[in-house]
Enzyme design. Structure first.
Site, mmCIF file in Angstrom:
data_model
loop_
_atom_site.group_PDB
_atom_site.id
_atom_site.type_symbol
_atom_site.label_atom_id
_atom_site.label_comp_id
_atom_site.label_asym_id
_atom_site.label_seq_id
_atom_site.Cartn_x
_atom_site.Cartn_y
_atom_site.Cartn_z
ATOM 1 N N ASP A 58 1.208 -18.709 10.487
ATOM 2 C CA ASP A 58 1.993 -17.852 9.596
ATOM 3 C C ASP A 58 3.448 -18.282 9.711
ATOM 4 O O ASP A 58 4.140 -17.936 10.677
ATOM 5 C CB ASP A 58 1.843 -16.377 9.983
ATOM 6 C CG ASP A 58 0.474 -15.826 9.656
ATOM 7 O OD1 ASP A 58 -0.038 -16.115 8.565
ATOM 8 O OD2 ASP A 58 -0.089 -15.099 10.496
ATOM 9 N N ARG A 131 9.289 -9.759 2.984
ATOM 10 C CA ARG A 131 8.371 -10.902 2.916
ATOM 11 C C ARG A 131 8.001 -11.186 1.467
ATOM 12 O O ARG A 131 7.522 -12.283 1.153
ATOM 13 C CB ARG A 131 7.108 -10.625 3.736
ATOM 14 C CG ARG A 131 7.354 -10.443 5.212
ATOM 15 C CD ARG A 131 6.151 -9.823 5.911
ATOM 16 N NE ARG A 131 5.003 -10.714 5.905
ATOM 17 C CZ ARG A 131 3.758 -10.316 6.231
ATOM 18 N NH1 ARG A 131 3.528 -9.038 6.547
ATOM 19 N NH2 ARG A 131 2.770 -11.180 6.225
ATOM 20 N N LYS A 161 -1.429 -14.075 -0.393
ATOM 21 C CA LYS A 161 -1.876 -12.859 0.284
ATOM 22 C C LYS A 161 -0.974 -11.681 -0.142
ATOM 23 O O LYS A 161 0.166 -11.907 -0.537
ATOM 24 C CB LYS A 161 -1.870 -13.052 1.807
ATOM 25 C CG LYS A 161 -0.522 -13.467 2.407
ATOM 26 C CD LYS A 161 -0.672 -13.856 3.877
ATOM 27 C CE LYS A 161 0.693 -14.131 4.489
ATOM 28 N NZ LYS A 161 0.595 -14.631 5.872
ATOM 29 N N HIS A 174 -2.077 -3.430 10.268
ATOM 30 C CA HIS A 174 -2.225 -3.891 11.646
ATOM 31 C C HIS A 174 -2.566 -2.718 12.574
ATOM 32 O O HIS A 174 -3.248 -2.904 13.583
ATOM 33 C CB HIS A 174 -0.942 -4.566 12.147
ATOM 34 C CG HIS A 174 -0.629 -5.853 11.469
ATOM 35 N ND1 HIS A 174 0.039 -5.922 10.271
ATOM 36 C CD2 HIS A 174 -0.899 -7.134 11.833
ATOM 37 C CE1 HIS A 174 0.175 -7.191 9.920
ATOM 38 N NE2 HIS A 174 -0.389 -7.946 10.836
ATOM 39 N N ASP A 246 -8.423 -11.383 6.377
ATOM 40 C CA ASP A 246 -7.271 -11.140 7.236
ATOM 41 C C ASP A 246 -7.821 -10.953 8.650
ATOM 42 O O ASP A 246 -9.044 -10.907 8.858
ATOM 43 C CB ASP A 246 -6.488 -9.915 6.758
ATOM 44 C CG ASP A 246 -5.008 -9.966 7.155
ATOM 45 O OD1 ASP A 246 -4.662 -10.766 8.050
ATOM 46 O OD2 ASP A 246 -4.206 -9.209 6.580
#
Length: 332
Positions: A58, A131, A161, A174, A246
């Protein structure tokens, strides 16, 4: 796809890498000390792996960039338009150059993929935030197109994504199970439009779905949903690239069951490769639970990096020098 523990391989890492079901390794900040060490680690991974694996990272830019010292400081995608005084042609040039630069530096270390770019709208999600290139579909599509064009020019495939869009839920997948209660029409018109149009341009080589539930469409998170991955992505969008899960260690995957159940559910839904990160026991559980003769999907071989020189060769190129000048201009 799994990860490794440290800056060099442990005996346990080597044992896992020799398993016939291991098709990839994802690297993290803990795997990086300096450039010489990184090159040696990647060489060890290639030698220890039974398969011709994909190595990913990443390395989006901004707060999500695993390698820092010695690598160019790629800016957060969400800052580029504003730093360009909202002049689109200037932002496009930055995106193209920074996509090339990010990819070229990773490729110089024999890394196949950076899981980029993020194609979520910059909505209410803190974990997405800067992001994302933009909060609206049209400028996001435009800026992302230029970033991916830069990646492709360097020789790296692009993985968008988080399909069909993670930006309009507050919760972080997460640590939680996000739920996006909007209608299919709203999702299609806004978030999913980004993926649809970039795919129509032939720019998406891979897609990573979100650990988000969209109950107006299906009661399963997108990464475990045949409705999202088969009906919409494969059939309606006619997407024939790679679908990555993911990370199955994320909380957004936990309700499916143990790690073996998560992997089987993701594969049944249509994922070509599942990621199990930061939990070597879970990775071992997954590969021990599956038939060892599952063939590697031919789609994955298309994501291997193009031939590229090492960092010393890259730094001698005119394009690298030009990219560094533009990067300095951006920050000044």
């Amino acid at each position: 796809m799994l990860d490794v523990a440290e800056c060099e391989l442990t005996p346990d890492d080597k044992e896992l890498l020799d398993h016939p079901l291991v098709g990839g390794v994802i690297l993290f900040s803990r795997n990086y000390y300096d450039q010489k060490q990184l090159a040696e680690l990647i060489g060890q991974i290639r030698l220890s792996a039974r398969n011709n694996i994909l190595i990913g990272v990443d390395h989006e830019g901004g707060r999500v960039q695993r390698f820092r010292q010695g690598f160019s400081a790629i800016p957060a995608m969400g800052d580029i338009f504003n730093r360009s005084d909202e002049v689109m042609t200037k932002a496009e040039r930055y995106c193209d150059t920074f996509g090339w630069l990010m990819a070229a530096e990773c490729l110089a270390f024999d890394i196949d993929l950076s899981f980029a770019p993020v194609l979520d709208l910059n909505g209410v999600s803190d974990v997405i935030g800067d992001r994302s290139f933009h909060s609206k579909p049209e400028p996001l599509i435009n800026l992302a197109s230029h970033f991916i064009t830069g990646m492709h020019r360097a020789g790296m495939k692009a993985t968008g994504k988080h399909f069909p869009g993670h930006g309009n839920v507050k919760e972080d997948s997460h640590i939680a199970m996000p739920v996006d209660g909007r209608s299919l029409a709203q999702i299609t018109e806004l978030d999913m439009r980004v993926f649809t149009e970039l795919h129509a341009k032939g720019l998406l080589d891979g897609i990573m779905p979100a650990h988000v539930v969209y109950p107006e469409v299906d009661d399963m998170p997108a990464g475990f949903s045949r409705v999202w991955l088969q009906t919409y992505l494969r059939e309606k969008m006619n997407f024939d690239g790679v679908i990555f899960s993911d990370d199955l260690s994320m909380q957004g995957a936990a309700f499916i069951g143990d790690f073996a159940a998560r992997a089987k559910a993701a594969m049944h839904a249509g994922c070509d490769m599942v990621l199990v990160c930061n939990n070597p026991n879970a990775a071992a559980q997954v590969i021990d639970s599956l038939p060892s003769d599952i063939p590697i999907n031919p789609r994955l071989t298309k994501l291997a990096k193009a031939a590229s020189g090492d960092l010393a060769t890259l730094k001698k190129s005119q394009e690298y020098s030009s990219a560094q000048r533009l990067l300095a201009e951006y920050y000044n």
